[in-house]
Design a protein around this motif. Structure first.
Motif, PDB file in Angstrom:
ATOM      1  N   SER A  33      11.775 -25.426   8.235  1.00 11.25           N
ATOM      2  CA  SER A  33      11.776 -25.340   6.996  1.00 11.25           C
ATOM      3  C   SER A  33      10.365 -25.864   6.042  1.00 11.25           C
ATOM      4  O   SER A  33      10.164 -25.652   5.095  1.00 11.25           O
ATOM      5  N   ARG A 212      24.305 -22.516   4.195  1.00 11.19           N
ATOM      6  CA  ARG A 212      23.385 -21.271   4.346  1.00 11.19           C
ATOM      7  C   ARG A 212      22.569 -21.636   5.409  1.00 11.19           C
ATOM      8  O   ARG A 212      21.518 -20.789   5.501  1.00 11.19           O
ATOM      9  N   ASP A 213      22.642 -22.481   6.329  1.00  7.85           N
ATOM     10  CA  ASP A 213      21.774 -22.475   7.632  1.00  7.85           C
ATOM     11  C   ASP A 213      22.547 -23.491   8.416  1.00  7.85           C
ATOM     12  O   ASP A 213      22.014 -24.398   9.075  1.00  7.85           O
ATOM     13  N   ARG A 215      23.070 -24.024  11.516  1.00  8.34           N
ATOM     14  CA  ARG A 215      22.691 -23.584  12.938  1.00  8.34           C
ATOM     15  C   ARG A 215      23.168 -24.788  13.891  1.00  8.34           C
ATOM     16  O   ARG A 215      23.393 -25.889  13.229  1.00  8.34           O
ATOM     17  N   HIS A 218      21.681 -28.378  14.014  1.00  4.15           N
ATOM     18  CA  HIS A 218      21.889 -29.231  12.922  1.00  4.15           C
ATOM     19  C   HIS A 218      23.149 -30.127  12.791  1.00  4.15           C
ATOM     20  O   HIS A 218      23.283 -30.882  11.943  1.00  4.15           O
ATOM     21  N   ASP A 231      19.464 -31.216   7.499  1.00  3.42           N
ATOM     22  CA  ASP A 231      18.685 -29.931   7.098  1.00  3.42           C
ATOM     23  C   ASP A 231      19.689 -29.246   5.902  1.00  3.42           C
ATOM     24  O   ASP A 231      20.263 -28.311   6.287  1.00  3.42           O
ATOM     25  N   ALA A 234      18.422 -25.393   2.595  1.00  5.22           N
ATOM     26  CA  ALA A 234      18.708 -23.921   2.142  1.00  5.22           C
ATOM     27  C   ALA A 234      20.047 -23.751   1.335  1.00  5.22           C
ATOM     28  O   ALA A 234      20.444 -22.898   1.128  1.00  5.22           O
ATOM     29  N   ASP A 243      28.329 -19.532   6.317  1.00  4.63           N
ATOM     30  CA  ASP A 243      28.356 -20.418   7.128  1.00  4.63           C
ATOM     31  C   ASP A 243      28.832 -20.418   8.499  1.00  4.63           C
ATOM     32  O   ASP A 243      28.282 -20.593   9.712  1.00  4.63           O
ATOM     33  N   ARG A 246      26.835 -18.008  10.588  1.00  6.68           N
ATOM     34  CA  ARG A 246      25.535 -18.350  11.158  1.00  6.68           C
ATOM     35  C   ARG A 246      25.879 -19.121  12.462  1.00  6.68           C
ATOM     36  O   ARG A 246      25.274 -19.171  13.369  1.00  6.68           O
ATOM     37  N   GLU A 250      24.660 -17.863  16.363  1.00  6.16           N
ATOM     38  CA  GLU A 250      23.753 -18.644  16.790  1.00  6.16           C
ATOM     39  C   GLU A 250      24.155 -19.361  18.183  1.00  6.16           C
ATOM     40  O   GLU A 250      23.466 -19.502  19.139  1.00  6.16           O
TER      41      GLU A 250
END
Length: 333
Positions: A33, A212-213, A215, A218, A231, A234, A243, A246, A250
């Motif tokens: 980020s 929106r991130d 991962r 996180h 985090d 985003a 969400d 993502r 991943e």
């Protein structure tokens, strides 16, 4: 930013927030980020100091994110920013926005495949987070999916040629062969993907604040319990399908993770319901990501020449992007 900036920041906070030991710099803590992080101990507990990126994150936007996190603050794994003496949770110092939050214990599950207990816990936590922020949801097309559609349109309208030009210039790079293989396959795959994404952009879905991130790195665990969600840079208004896609894409790639994916979705729906549009949009987000992940890493490497704390981040990112694209190509036939 001067070396003493974090200490100067903490002078704006109350006595119980003052450090009782040295501030420990964490760099970007493995993230991409652009934030800089420090950990320290105060009389009231372990704390995290964050300097937001100097570009792209203004006070108003960060305060909006802080407001969303306060709404979800009854969840023990959500870090709520701590106000300074002036009552503000965002502090301006040396041209940078800063925050202080509780330090969240735990570590991410780096195993592949992850433990099923962690999958269930993470998706349940994501559902709980979404439930807290669903109150004022509005109905509409996904902003993120529309942006991805536009990205794919730019790639098919000359963007691939620009990538090829980038790959044909500059010094030798060990990432170049993998990037070339991605480019060749992406050119063949993108037109079919674009048609799928255009159809999905016509779907309406409830829109609300989302990560929106989302991962897997996180989500922090102690044992089988989620102890931290980190985090939030985003965060914005989006469909929860973004969400879900993502985290699924991943953490639990296809093929090989079908059972874990089913367990994750089941755990999510135990706290928040999903409709058919959510699932269709999640598939579309994953499909777009299968193409665009590789493009981002290649652009960062060969055009923007970004540097990351992890020296292997770019090579791993391009390789992961190629793997996602190969899987998509196989599914499309």
């Amino acid at each position: 930013m001067t070396p003493d900036a974090p200490k100067r920041l903490l002078e704006r906070y109350g006595r119980n927030l003052q450090p009782v030991d040295d501030l420990r710099p964490l760099g970007g803590f493995g993230g991409h980020s652009g934030s800089r992080l420090w950990r320290y101990t105060s009389a009231s507990g372990e704390r995290l100091v964050r300097a937001w990126p100097e570009a792209g994150q203004g006070r108003e936007r960060i305060e909006t994110i802080h407001g969303w996190l306060r709404i979800a603050g009854d969840l023990a794994f959500v870090p709520v920013a701590i106000p300074a003496i002036d009552g503000r949770t965002v502090q301006d110092l040396q041209g940078t926005c800063w925050e202080v939050t509780p330090w969240l214990p735990g570590s991410a599950d780096a195993s592949r495949p992850p433990r099923v207990e962690h999958v269930r816990a993470a998706f349940r936590a994501l559902g709980e987070f979404h439930v807290r922020l669903a109150k004022d949801a509005s109905l509409g097309p996904s902003p993120g999916l529309i942006l991805r559609c536009e990205e794919l349109e730019r790639l098919t309208a000359g963007g691939f040629d620009a990538i090829e030009s980038d790959l044909n210039t500059g010094p030798d790079d060990p990432c170049r062969p993998t990037a070339r293989e991605w480019l060749s396959l992406a050119r063949r795959t993108a037109p079919s993907v674009l048609g799928v994404i255009r159809e999905a952009c016509r779907l309406a879905s409830p829109l609300q604040p989302c990560l929106r991130d989302a991962r897997p790195e996180h989500f922090l665990f102690e044992g089988d319990r989620v102890t931290g969600l980190v985090d939030f840079g985003a965060m914005d208004v989006e469909t929860v399908a973004a969400d879900l896609a993502r985290l699924l894409g991943e953490w639990l790639p296809i093929p090989g993770s079908e059972t874990l994916r089913t367990e994750g979705i089941k755990a999510y729906t135990e706290v928040k319901s999903l409709n058919p549009e959510h699932l269709s949009l999640a598939r579309a987000f994953e499909t777009a990501a299968d193409v665009l992940i590789g493009e981002r890493w290649i652009r960062w490497r060969f055009r923007e020449h970004r540097r990351f704390d992890d020296p292997m981040a770019v090579a791993d990112g391009i390789t992961r992007g190629l793997g996602r694209l190969r899987g998509l190509s196989a599914r499309l036939g």
